[in-house]
Design a protein around this motif. Structure first.
Motif, PDB file in Angstrom:
ATOM      1  N   ASN A  52       0.644  -1.080   0.395  1.00  0.00           N
ATOM      2  CA  ASN A  52      -0.352   0.516   0.156  1.00  0.00           C
ATOM      3  C   ASN A  52       1.029   1.196   0.217  1.00  0.00           C
ATOM      4  N   ILE A  53       1.372   1.343  -0.931  1.00  0.00           N
ATOM      5  CA  ILE A  53       3.132   2.114  -0.623  1.00  0.00           C
ATOM      6  C   ILE A  53       2.312   3.743  -1.792  1.00  0.00           C
ATOM      7  N   GLN A  54       1.770   3.579  -1.935  1.00  0.00           N
ATOM      8  CA  GLN A  54       0.817   5.100  -2.898  1.00  0.00           C
ATOM      9  C   GLN A  54      -0.095   5.767  -1.815  1.00  0.00           C
ATOM     10  N   ALA A  57       2.543   7.071   1.271  1.00  0.00           N
ATOM     11  CA  ALA A  57       2.879   8.053   0.483  1.00  0.00           C
ATOM     12  C   ALA A  57       1.599   9.475   0.372  1.00  0.00           C
ATOM     13  N   SER A  58       0.724   9.374   0.280  1.00  0.00           N
ATOM     14  CA  SER A  58      -0.103  10.389   0.557  1.00  0.00           C
ATOM     15  C   SER A  58      -0.573  10.474   1.999  1.00  0.00           C
ATOM     16  N   LEU A 107      10.091   7.848   0.028  1.00  0.00           N
ATOM     17  CA  LEU A 107       8.720   7.380  -0.598  1.00  0.00           C
ATOM     18  C   LEU A 107       9.064   7.911  -2.007  1.00  0.00           C
ATOM     19  N   SER A 108      10.021   9.358  -1.971  1.00  0.00           N
ATOM     20  CA  SER A 108       9.503  10.153  -3.604  1.00  0.00           C
ATOM     21  C   SER A 108      10.586   9.071  -3.941  1.00  0.00           C
ATOM     22  N   THR A 110      10.752   6.291  -4.975  1.00  0.00           N
ATOM     23  CA  THR A 110      10.199   4.908  -5.332  1.00  0.00           C
ATOM     24  C   THR A 110      10.143   4.979  -6.723  1.00  0.00           C
ATOM     25  N   ASP A 111       8.415   5.416  -7.308  1.00  0.00           N
ATOM     26  CA  ASP A 111       7.848   5.097  -8.255  1.00  0.00           C
ATOM     27  C   ASP A 111       6.942   6.159  -8.776  1.00  0.00           C
ATOM     28  N   ARG A 113       3.991   6.660  -9.842  1.00  0.00           N
ATOM     29  CA  ARG A 113       2.518   6.294  -9.458  1.00  0.00           C
ATOM     30  C   ARG A 113       2.664   6.991  -8.155  1.00  0.00           C
ATOM     31  N   THR A 114       3.868   6.325  -7.017  1.00  0.00           N
ATOM     32  CA  THR A 114       3.779   6.953  -5.481  1.00  0.00           C
ATOM     33  C   THR A 114       3.637   8.703  -5.292  1.00  0.00           C
ATOM     34  N   ASN A 117       0.878  10.802  -5.739  1.00  0.00           N
ATOM     35  CA  ASN A 117       0.119  10.851  -4.672  1.00  0.00           C
ATOM     36  C   ASN A 117       1.020  11.947  -3.833  1.00  0.00           C
TER      37      ASN A 117
END
Length: 898
Positions: A52-54, A57-58, A107-108, A110-111, A113-114, A117
C-alpha cells in the motif's frame, strides 16, 4: 519479507480504525507506524516491499504538509523560518517533523505513481514556501552556533531531493503555483543574492532550474502576469554594479533559464525579456567577466553563453536573405544544397550580444568562448554561416580587429576562417581580402603569421586558390617581402644581427616561402611570374638556412618545369660551393635533384650543367671521411651521415644515367667510372697502402648476400671499416643493375616498444623518409633494424639479372684489391672472394655478358685484377678465371682475353 508483510497488515488495521480516531490519536498512530517503517527499511538494505505504498505516501505527505502550514501560520517570516528549522530537524525529543521528512524522502524515490500521490498532497506548494524562507532569511547565528552541522546538511539534502523529484514533473510545477511563491523566489534570487542564506544559494539554483525545465503554459502565464522577468531584470541591473561578476552570472543564469526553457511552449517570457532590455543586461554582465581567471565563475558564465547561443534560434520567422555568392567558387560548392531544416538563426538580437562582446572585449577566455559559440551555431546548420555573414557580417568585422586580440584567440579565429573553406567548401572573398590586408600591413607579426598559415592551408586544398591569390596581389606582395628579406640575409652573411632573423619574424619568412611554393605548385603561370619578377637569384639565398630550405627547394623544383637548365645550374652550383661541414645542405640538395631526375627531360640539362662532375666532386671532397677512427672535421660529423651522402650521390648519378644512352656514353667516354672508383677508394675504409696481399687458405667462405645479412642483420661483431665497405659495394651492385635510383631495396623494420638498442657499432642508420637513408647523428637504430625485403639469396644471387651499367662492375673490380685491413687478413680475403663470386653470378646470363663485353671495359677490369689471375695459388685466381672464361664465350674482345 515477513517483516514487510507484518507492516502491511498493521497499516491496513490503521486505515480501518483511523476514521474513528481523533486527529491527535490518528497522527500519533501514523508516526508510530513510520518509526517501524524506517527500521524495516534500514534492515532491508534500502529495499521497500510494501503493498500500500501509494496510500502511505499520500497519508505521510498530507501530514507533513499540515505540519508545515501549522508552523508557518500567522508567524512573521523570520519566526516562521526558525519554526520550520525546529520542525524538520532533530531537536531533543520533538522529532516528529524529522520522521515525516525522512519518510517522504524515501517514498519520493520509489516510483512515478507514488510521486504523483505525494504531489497531490499539496506538498509542492508547502515546500516552495519553505525554500523561499530558507533562501531569503538567513538565520542569525548566536555565539554558540558554529558552522552548518552535519544534521543541517542532511536535512537540506532531503528537502532538496524531494523538491527535485516533485518539480521535474509538470504536475508538480502546476501544484506549487498555489503557494504564489515561485515569482517571489525568482525575484529574490535576482535582488537578494548578496544578502541571502549562503548555504541555500546552490540548492535554490538547482531547484529553480528543475522547475524551469518543467514549465507549463499555466506557470508561464502566472510568471508573465506578475511581471516576474521584468522585475528580475531591473533588480539584476542594480546587482551588476555592486556584486562580483561570478555572483551576478550565477543569479542571472536562473532568470535566463526560465526565459530560454519557456520558449518552446510560449514566447511570452522571451518577449518580456527583450522588451525590458534583457540583452543589454546580458551584455553588461558578460563584459564584467573580463579578467576572470580560467575557472572562476566558469559554470555560470558558460551557462549564460550557452543559453544566449540557444536564443539565437528562437524567433517566429525564418530570416530571409538573398544569395550573395561571389565567384569564382570551388567546383563542388552548391549553396542550394546547404539549405536544411535544422536549427537556423532567427534571433539576430541575441547574436548581436555575442558579436558585441567580441568586439568590445580583449579578454582571452571570453573571446575564445564567443568564437566557440559561433562555431556551435555553424555546426547546427551550415546555412547559419551565410545567414549571419549576409546580415551582421561577424567574421568580416572581426577580421578588422583580430590583431588586437590575444594570440590564442587569433589562432582560434583563423582556424574558423579556414573551416569556412575546408568544411563548407566556400570561398569567402570579402573576408580573404581583409585577411590579405592584415598580412600586408603586418601590424602584429604573430597575427600576420597566423593569417598566412590560414591562407596556406586553403591554398593546398585546391588549385583555384593559386589563381585567386595571384589575382588579388598576394603573390606579388609575398615576392616583394621575400626579396627584401633575401637582401638582408645576403648582407648579413656570416654575421649575426640581433632580432633580425629570430622568433616570429623568421617563422614568418618560412611560411611566406611555403606559401609561394604552394602557389607555384601546379601553376606554370605563377612560376613564370616569379621568374619574370627576377626572384630566382633571391630565392636561392634562402637555401643556406635549414629552416627555409624545404620550401625554397620546392619553389626551385617548380622552376625546373619551365627551365631545367636554370634549376640544374642552381642545384649543382650550390652542391659544389657547399663547405665540408654542410652535409645536411648537400643531402637536401641531392634529394631535390633526385625528384627532378625522375623526368627523363631533365637528364640532358643535368649533363650540360656539369652534373656528373659536380656529384663526383662531392665524393672527392670526402677523402678520408670514413677512416676508423675518424679524424679532423669528419670526427664531428659521424659516419652515418657520410654514408648517407655517399648513397645519395651515387643514387643521383644512377638516376641521371637511367635509360639515357647519351648520358651513359658521356659518363663512360670521359672515364668517369674510373674517377668514381678513385674517389670511393679514397674515402678511408678501403686499403690504399700496397698491392694484393699474400693469399691465405680460407677456412670458410660466405656469399656477398650472407656478408650483408651478417653485417647488418645479426649480432655478429663486424669491424666498422668492413661495414662501410660492404655498404658501398651494396650501392655499386644496385648501380650495376640500374636500380640504385629507386627507393625500394631496403626497408626500415619498426622497432617494437621496449626493444633493447644494445648495438653501438657504427653503421648506416635508417631514416623514415627513404628506405636506404640514414638517421642523422644522435638518432641511431640498432643493426637489427635493417632487413632486406625478401630473401637475401634471391636478392643478390639473381642469375638472370642483366648488367645495365658495366662501368659500375669496373668500379667494383677496382675496389676489390682494396678490401683489406691489417689485422683482418682472413676476413679481408673472405670478403674479396665473396665479391668475386658475386660478380661471377652477375655474368651468368648471356644478356649480362653481352653488355659487359660490348662496353669496351674488359681491359680495365682485367688490369685491375691481373695479379690474382696470374698467380694460380691466389684464392681469387679460380673464380676470376671463371668469370673471364664465361666472357670469352662472347668472343667480343678475344685479344684482350688472351
Amino acid at each position: 519479507t515477513l517483516q514487510w508483510e507484518t507492516l502491511g497488515r498493521q497499516f491496513v488495521e490503521y486505515e480501518q480504525v483511523a476514521p474513528f480516531l481523533i486527529p491527535e490519536e490518528q497522527q500519533r498512530r501514523l508516526l508510530d507506524f513510520l518509526s517501524l517503517f524506517l527500521k524495516a527499511w534500514e534492515q532491508s538494505a534500502g529495499v521497500i516491499v510494501f503493498p500500500n505504498i501509494q496510500l502511505l505516501a499520500s497519508e505521510v505527505s498530507k501530514l507533513l504538509t499540515k505540519e508545515i502550514k501549522r508552523n508557518l501560520n500567522g508567524k512573521p517570516a523570520e519566526e516562521a523560518r526558525l519554526a520550520l528549522e525546529q520542525l524538520l530537524q532533530k531537536k531533543g525529543e520533538a522529532e516528529d517533523g524529522r520522521l515525516l521528512l525522512k519518510s517522504v524522502y524515501l517514498l519520493s524515490q520509489t516510483d512515478l505513481r507514488t510521486m504523483w500521490n505525494i504531489i497531490g498532497s499539496g506538498l509542492p506548494a508547502a515546500l516552495i514556501q519553505c525554500l523561499y524562507l530558507f533562501f531569503t532569511f538567513p538565520l542569525k547565528k548566536t555565539s554558540d552556533d558554529g558552522d552548518t552541522s552535519e544534521e543541517d546538511t542532511e536535512t537540506q539534502e532531503m528537502l532538496v531531493k524531494i523538491m527535485l523529484n516533485m518539480y521535474r514533473e509538470e504536475q508538480g510545477v502546476e501544484e506549487l503555483l498555489a503557494a504564489d511563491k515561485l515569482q517571489s523566489l525568482i525575484i529574490a534570487t535576482a535582488s537578494l543574492w548578496d544578502k541571502c542564506s549562503h548555504p541555500w544559494k546552490v540548492p535554490t539554483g538547482r531547484v529553480l532550474r528543475t522547475i524551469s525545465k518543467a514549465q507549463t503554459k499555466n506557470s508561464i502565464v502566472y510568471l508573465q502576469a506578475v511581471d516576474c522577468v521584468k522585475i528580475a531584470i531591473q533588480n539584476l541591473f542594480k546587482l551588476t554594479d555592486t556584486l562580483p561578476a561570478c555572483d551576478v552570472c550565477e543569479a542571472a543564469s536562473i532568470v535566463l533559464c526560465f526565459v530560454k526553457d519557456s520558449y518552446p511552449i510560449s514566447s511570452a517570457l522571451l518577449t518580456e525579456f527583450e522588451s525590458n532590455d534583457g540583452y543589454q543586461l546580458l551584455l553588461k554582465i558578460l563584459l564584467r567577466c573580463e579578467g576572470l581567471q580560467q575557472n572562476e565563475g566558469d559554470p555560470y558564465l558558460d551557462e549564460i553563453l550557452d543559453m544566449l547561443t540557444c536564443l539565437t534560434t528562437c524567433g517566429k520567422t525564418e530570416l530571409k536573405v538573398s544569395g550573395n555568392i561571389v565567384h569564382p567558387q570551388l567546383p563542388h560548392f552548391d549553396f542550394e544544397q546547404t539549405r536544411s531544416s535544422g536549427m537556423t538563426v532567427k534571433n539576430l538580437q541575441a547574436f548581436q550580444v555575442l558579436q558585441s562582446i567580441f568586439q568590445k572585449s580583449n579578454d582571452q577566455h571570453l573571446c575564445g568562448r564567443i568564437l566557440a559559440a559561433i562555431g556551435t551555431i555553424w555546426a547546427w546548420d551550415t546555412v547559419n554561416f551565410f545567414l549571419l555573414e549576409w546580415t551582421l557580417q561577424p567574421i568580416n568585422q572581426f577580421t578588422d580587429i583580430i590583431h588586437f586580440k590575444p594570440h590564442p584567440v587569433q589562432v582560434q579565429f583563423f582556424r574558423m576562417v579556414e573551416s569556412i573553406v575546408l568544411d563548407l567548401s566556400y570561398v569567402p572573398h570579402e573576408i580573404l581580402k581583409k585577411v590579405q590586408y592584415l598580412i600586408k600591413e603586418n601590424l602584429v607579426p604573430f597575427c600576420t603569421l597566423t593569417a598566412l598559415r590560414c591562407l596556406l592551408s586553403m591554398t593546398t586544398k585546391d588549385l583555384l586558390f593559386s589563381d585567386i591569390f595571384r589575382d588579388s596581389g598576394l603573390l606579388g606582395l609575398l615576392l616583394a617581402h621575400l626579396r627584401k628579406q633575401a637582401k638582408i640575409l645576403r648582407k648579413s652573411a656570416g654575421t649575426h644581427l640581433p632580432g633580425l632573423e629570430e622568433g616570429t619574424e623568421k617563422e614568418l619568412n618560412a611560411v611566406m616561402l611555403k606559401m609561394v611554393a604552394a602557389l607555384t605548385v601546379g601553376s606554370v603561370r605563377n612560376t613564370v611570374i616569379l621568374k619574370d619578377y627576377g626572384m630566382v637569384p633571391y630565392i636561392k639565398i634562402f637555401l643556406d638556412d635549414e629552416c627555409y630550405r624545404s620550401a625554397t627547394l620546392s619553389i626551385l623544383e617548380q622552376l625546373s618545369v619551365i627551365n631545367y637548365e636554370e634549376y640544374m645550374r642552381i642545384i649543382i652550383g650550390a652542391l659544389c660551393s657547399s663547405t665540408q661541414g654542410e652535409l645536411h645542405l648537400k643531402l637536401d640538395l641531392l634529394k631535390s635533384l633526385l625528384r627532378i631526375l625522375e623526368s627523363p627531360k631533365s637528364h640532358s640539362a643535368f649533363r650540360t650543367c656539369s652534373g656528373f662532375n659536380g656529384l663526383l666532386s662531392l665524393l672527392s671532397d670526402m677523402e678520408g671521411a670514413l677512416q676508423d677512427p675518424p679524424s679532423g672535421l669528419w670526427s664531428a660529423v659521424g659516419q652515418n651521415c657520410i654514408l648517407e651522402l655517399v648513397f645519395y650521390t651515387l643514387q643521383g648519378i644512377t638516376a641521371a644515367l637511367h635509360l639515357d644512352p647519351g648520358n651513359s656514353n658521356f659518363f663512360q667516354r670521359n672515364g668517369l667510372f674510373e674517377k668514381m672508383a678513385e674517389d670511393l677508394s679514397s674515402l678511408g675504409c678501403f686499403w690504399t697502402q700496397g698491392e694484393w696481399q699474400i693469399p691465405l687458405s680460407l677456412e670458410k667462405t660466405r656469399t656477398f648476400a650472407e656478408f650483408l645479412d651478417a653485417a647488418f642483420c645479426s649480432s655478429e661483431p663486424f669491424p666498422v671499416w668492413l661495414k662501410n665497405c660492404i655498404w658501398i659495394l651494396n650501392f655499386l651492385d644496385h648501380m650495376v643493375k640500374g636500380t640504385l635510383h629507386l627507393e625500394s631495396y631496403f626497408k626500415e623494420r619498426k622497432l617494437e616498444m621496449g626493444e633493447a638498442s644494445g648495438d653501438n657499432q657504427e653503421g648506416p642508420q635508417v631514416q623514415e623518409e627513404h628506405p636506404v637513408a640514414f638517421r642523422r647523428p644522435g638518432k641511431k637504430l640498432p643493426a637489427s633494424a635493417y632487413r632486406l625485403w625478401g630473401n637475401p639469396e634471391e636478392k643478390w644471387e639473381m642469375g638472370d639479372c642483366a648488367i645495365v651499367h658495366p662501368g659500375a662492375v669496373c668500379v667494383m673490380v677496382r675496389l676489390l684489391p682494396k678490401l683489406y685491413k691489417e689485422g683482418h687478413a682472413q676476413l679481408s680475403q673472405e670478403i674479396q672472394y665473396a665479391v668475386v663470386d658475386h660478380i661471377q653470378s652477375l655474368v651468368k646470363s648471356e644478356k649480362s655478358r653481352q653488355v659487359l663485353c660490348g662496353s669496351g671495359l674488359l681491359s680495365t677490369i682485367i688490369t685491375s685484377c691481373q695479379d690474382a689471375i696470374r698467380n694460380e695459388s691466389h684464392p681469387l685466381h679460380l673464380p676470376l678465371t671463371r668469370v673471364f672464361e664465361k666472357l670469352a664465350s662472347q668472343a667480343v674482345e678475344p685479344a684482350v682475353l688472351r
